[in-house]
Every structure is written in structure tokens, then in C-alpha cells.
Design a protein around this motif. Structure first.
Motif: not given
Length: 149
Positions: A91, A95, A101-103, A140, A143-144, A146-149
Motif C-alpha cells: 500500500e 502511494r 494517498s487515497d483508497w 478498501t 481504509k474507509f 479507518n478514515c471514518a474515525y
């Protein structure tokens, strides 16, 4: 009618271990190995404790020893730690290659690692593609989340 409320919080102990290898990519991969390997070993320890308690409750004693349990913990920790290490490295590499740096980095890294694990497990054809899709989907979603918190 009187009411009562319960309020409290739960906090987990935090252990910060820093291993500096002098390279950001290598640092992240080692960190992934240590974190996920520890979680896998803890999972096995919890399973083994449950099975031992269950056997003792029934009045029997399990045939395997503490040495067998420790061996299983180390094996699982090393296996899942290696998978995490490969994923984190992949990952991070995506990057660096893509410059973003995205999903999509998680998707690509998860797909490559899913396919790699499938091939190493001696799967062929559609099963490898299916495992690549699963790996990409899980990475994925993680990742989503992880980004939500």
C-alpha cells in the motif's frame, strides 16, 4: 418516575513501540508486522484459554501442552504479521508510485496481496482472481472505516 443514568468510559492501555529502520517504508512494514502479529497471537491465546477452561469444566484435560499453545501463537502471529507487513509495504509502495494517498492504494495493495496469498496456497485460475477481489474489498473497507474515525 425517577430516572437514573450510568456514565463511564473504557480506555485501553496504550503501548508505543518505535522501531526506526531509517526508511519510512520499512518502518511502516515492520510496524504492521508487530501490530497485526500481536493481535493474531492474542487471538490464539484467548482461544486456547477458552478451550482449556472448557475442558476443565467438563472434567477432562486437553492433550496439548502449554508449549503447543505457545507454538501455535507464534505461528499465527508470524503468519498474519507477514501478511500485514506485505500489505502495508504494498500500500505504501502504491502511494509512492501513484503520488496520491487515497483508497485506491488500499484497493490495489489488498488485491495484490490477496492474489499472492492465493497463489502461495496453491490456488489457480478463478480462485486467485476471487481472492484478489476479496483482498481488495477488505482493504478498501478497512481504509474507509479507518478514515471514518
Amino acid at each position: 418516575m425517577p430516572r437514573s443514568r450510568f456514565s463511564g468510559s473504557l480506555s485501553w492501555p496504550r503501548f508505543d513501540v518505535v522501531i526506526d529502520m531509517g526508511n519510512p517504508s520499512l518502518n511502516r512494514t515492520i510496524d504492521g508486522f508487530v501490530m497485526i502479529g500481536t493481535v493474531a497471537a492474542a487471538r490464539v491465546a484467548a482461544e486456547e484459554a477458552y478451550h482449556r477452561i472448557n475442558h476443565l469444566r467438563k472434567g477432562t484435560f486437553p492433550g496439548h501442552t502449554l508449549h503447543d499453545s505457545l507454538k501455535k501463537m507464534c505461528k499465527e502471529g508470524a503468519y498474519w504479521g507477514t501478511i500485514a507487513e506485505l500489505y502495508v509495504g504494498m500500500e505504501y509502495g502504491m502511494r509512492r508510485i501513484r503520488g496520491k494517498s487515497d483508497w485506491k492504494n488500499a484497493l490495489l495493495g489488498g488485491a495484490v496481496i490477496g492474489a499472492l496469498i492465493s497463489v502461495v496456497s496453491k490456488n489457480k485460475g478463478e480462485k486467485v482472481i476471487e481472492d484478489a477481489i476479496k483482498g481488495g474489498a477488505v482493504a478498501t473497507a478497512a481504509k474507509f472505516l479507518n478514515c471514518a474515525y
